[in-house]
Design a protein around this motif. Structure first.
Motif, mmCIF file in Angstrom:
data_model
loop_
_atom_site.group_PDB
_atom_site.id
_atom_site.type_symbol
_atom_site.label_atom_id
_atom_site.label_comp_id
_atom_site.label_asym_id
_atom_site.label_seq_id
_atom_site.Cartn_x
_atom_site.Cartn_y
_atom_site.Cartn_z
ATOM 1 N N PRO A 50 0.861 -1.281 -0.184
ATOM 2 C CA PRO A 50 0.078 -0.021 0.144
ATOM 3 C C PRO A 50 0.684 1.171 -0.178
ATOM 4 C CG PRO A 50 -0.827 -1.559 1.400
ATOM 5 C CD PRO A 50 0.473 -2.206 0.975
ATOM 6 N N TRP A 51 2.118 1.259 0.232
ATOM 7 C CA TRP A 51 2.906 2.258 0.167
ATOM 8 C C TRP A 51 4.121 2.412 -0.758
ATOM 9 C CZ3 TRP A 51 2.758 -1.732 3.704
ATOM 10 C CH2 TRP A 51 4.046 -2.210 3.829
ATOM 11 N N CYS A 52 4.196 1.300 -1.599
ATOM 12 C CA CYS A 52 5.257 1.365 -2.508
ATOM 13 C C CYS A 52 5.123 0.020 -3.578
ATOM 14 C CB CYS A 52 6.681 1.455 -2.191
ATOM 15 S SG CYS A 52 7.254 0.038 -1.222
ATOM 16 N N MET A 53 5.943 0.311 -4.838
ATOM 17 C CA MET A 53 5.920 -1.164 -5.564
ATOM 18 C C MET A 53 7.323 -1.316 -5.721
ATOM 19 S SD MET A 53 4.432 -1.574 -9.411
ATOM 20 C CE MET A 53 2.667 -1.442 -8.710
ATOM 21 N N LEU A 99 9.999 0.949 -7.860
ATOM 22 C CA LEU A 99 9.378 1.394 -9.056
ATOM 23 C C LEU A 99 8.015 2.607 -9.122
ATOM 24 C CD1 LEU A 99 8.660 -2.255 -9.921
ATOM 25 C CD2 LEU A 99 10.277 -1.010 -10.887
ATOM 26 N N CYS A 100 7.599 2.579 -7.865
ATOM 27 C CA CYS A 100 6.536 3.311 -7.648
ATOM 28 C C CYS A 100 6.312 3.951 -6.216
ATOM 29 C CB CYS A 100 5.289 3.019 -8.238
ATOM 30 S SG CYS A 100 4.027 4.249 -8.359
ATOM 31 N N SER A 101 6.480 4.866 -5.593
ATOM 32 C CA SER A 101 5.994 5.388 -4.353
ATOM 33 C C SER A 101 5.670 7.001 -4.416
ATOM 34 C CB SER A 101 7.146 5.272 -3.472
ATOM 35 O OG SER A 101 6.970 5.231 -2.268
ATOM 36 N N PRO A 102 4.767 7.329 -3.730
ATOM 37 C CA PRO A 102 3.746 6.688 -3.182
ATOM 38 C C PRO A 102 2.767 6.046 -4.206
ATOM 39 C CG PRO A 102 3.222 8.958 -3.076
ATOM 40 C CD PRO A 102 4.342 8.819 -3.525
ATOM 41 N N MET A 103 1.671 5.424 -3.532
ATOM 42 C CA MET A 103 0.812 4.418 -4.292
ATOM 43 C C MET A 103 -0.395 4.874 -4.440
ATOM 44 S SD MET A 103 2.620 1.762 -5.138
ATOM 45 C CE MET A 103 1.645 0.379 -5.841
ATOM 46 N N GLN A 104 -0.687 6.344 -4.359
ATOM 47 C CA GLN A 104 -1.852 7.277 -4.282
ATOM 48 C C GLN A 104 -2.451 7.079 -5.625
ATOM 49 O OE1 GLN A 104 -2.246 6.546 -1.625
ATOM 50 N NE2 GLN A 104 -1.538 8.051 -0.105
ATOM 51 N N ASP A 105 -1.857 6.958 -6.738
ATOM 52 C CA ASP A 105 -2.383 7.047 -8.224
ATOM 53 C C ASP A 105 -3.146 5.706 -8.439
ATOM 54 O OD1 ASP A 105 -1.431 9.413 -8.366
ATOM 55 O OD2 ASP A 105 0.325 8.942 -9.654
ATOM 56 N N PHE A 106 -3.078 4.786 -7.586
ATOM 57 C CA PHE A 106 -3.838 3.578 -7.973
ATOM 58 C C PHE A 106 -4.981 3.348 -7.274
ATOM 59 C CE2 PHE A 106 0.751 2.434 -8.739
ATOM 60 C CZ PHE A 106 0.657 1.940 -10.043
ATOM 61 N N GLY A 108 -7.127 1.059 -7.119
ATOM 62 C CA GLY A 108 -7.189 -0.327 -6.496
ATOM 63 C C GLY A 108 -6.104 -1.323 -6.915
ATOM 64 N N GLN A 109 -6.362 -2.637 -6.253
ATOM 65 C CA GLN A 109 -5.291 -3.594 -6.591
ATOM 66 C C GLN A 109 -5.333 -3.980 -8.096
ATOM 67 O OE1 GLN A 109 -3.611 -4.457 -3.915
ATOM 68 N NE2 GLN A 109 -2.314 -6.012 -4.757
ATOM 69 N N ALA A 110 -6.265 -4.006 -8.860
ATOM 70 C CA ALA A 110 -6.414 -4.485 -10.056
ATOM 71 C C ALA A 110 -5.346 -3.490 -11.000
ATOM 72 C CB ALA A 110 -7.576 -4.420 -10.873
ATOM 73 N N GLU A 111 -5.396 -2.235 -10.750
ATOM 74 C CA GLU A 111 -4.487 -1.196 -11.621
ATOM 75 C C GLU A 111 -3.091 -1.456 -11.049
ATOM 76 O OE1 GLU A 111 -8.846 0.115 -11.349
ATOM 77 O OE2 GLU A 111 -7.233 -0.599 -9.946
ATOM 78 N N ALA A 112 -2.756 -1.649 -9.884
ATOM 79 C CA ALA A 112 -1.466 -1.931 -9.113
ATOM 80 C C ALA A 112 -1.035 -3.213 -9.784
ATOM 81 C CB ALA A 112 -1.450 -1.906 -7.920
ATOM 82 N N ARG A 113 -1.702 -4.215 -9.869
ATOM 83 C CA ARG A 113 -1.474 -5.439 -10.449
ATOM 84 C C ARG A 113 -1.029 -5.383 -11.983
ATOM 85 N NH1 ARG A 113 -5.646 -8.680 -9.088
ATOM 86 N NH2 ARG A 113 -4.652 -9.054 -6.992
ATOM 87 N N ALA A 114 -1.927 -4.644 -12.551
ATOM 88 C CA ALA A 114 -1.564 -4.420 -14.090
ATOM 89 C C ALA A 114 -0.303 -3.760 -14.575
ATOM 90 C CB ALA A 114 -2.675 -3.813 -14.883
ATOM 91 N N MET A 115 0.019 -2.919 -13.585
ATOM 92 C CA MET A 115 1.423 -2.113 -13.934
ATOM 93 C C MET A 115 2.382 -3.167 -13.536
ATOM 94 S SD MET A 115 2.804 1.393 -12.493
ATOM 95 C CE MET A 115 4.736 1.713 -12.363
ATOM 96 N N ALA A 116 2.492 -3.957 -12.256
ATOM 97 C CA ALA A 116 3.283 -4.808 -11.868
ATOM 98 C C ALA A 116 3.586 -5.916 -12.873
ATOM 99 C CB ALA A 116 2.974 -5.521 -10.612
#
Length: 149
Positions: A50-53, A99-106, A108-116
């Protein structure tokens, strides 16, 4: 090789301390994607929190690396990635690259997962060899007859 469950459990525990900070996105959960062994490199995956990728790398046990907190180069066919080395009682020696921090632009999980998943696709991609230069008919004939191309 560390297990996905061990890595995720470690970061879920860290998340209990992060939950009140402004960088924490409560719409996300800890998830390690693409975790796999790579010959000669160790194990790699993309860690969503929830705070970084981060690119999460566990070097081989016999790897000669700099000290904790120093930078190490992860060399893959897709390129070189600079990672910071960490050491922990539970996880041992590992490295990460933000790769990304903070994670406020996501949202939900689906969008974060798509980027990952896209990052994984790019990191594990093997570049295609450069095609040979295309020769015109005249240049080809010159070359075949022993002349300059």
């Amino acid at each position: 090789m560390l297990s996905v469950a061990d890595i995720e459990a470690y970061y879920r525990a860290v998340g209990t301390r992060m939950a009140g900070l402004p960088v924490y996105n409560p719409a996300l959960v800890v998830e390690l994607l693409g975790w796999r062994a790579v010959e000669g490199v160790g194990a790699l995956g993309v860690l969503i929190t929830p705070w970084c990728m981060n690119l999460f790398w566990q070097p081989p046990a016999d790897a000669v690396l700099p000290a904790k907190g120093e930078r190490a180069l992860l060399a893959l066919p897709s390129g070189d990635y600079e990672c910071t080395l960490h050491e922990d009682e539970r996880l041992g020696r590992y490295a990460s690259a933000s790769l990304c921090s903070p994670m406020q632009d996501f949202p939900g999980q689906a969008e974060a997962r798509a980027m990952a998943e896209e990052v994984l696709r790019l990191i594990f991609a093997v570049p295609e060899p450069e095609p040979p230069p295309r020769l015109g008919r005249r240049a080809l004939l010159r070359r075949a007859l022993g002349g300059a191309p």
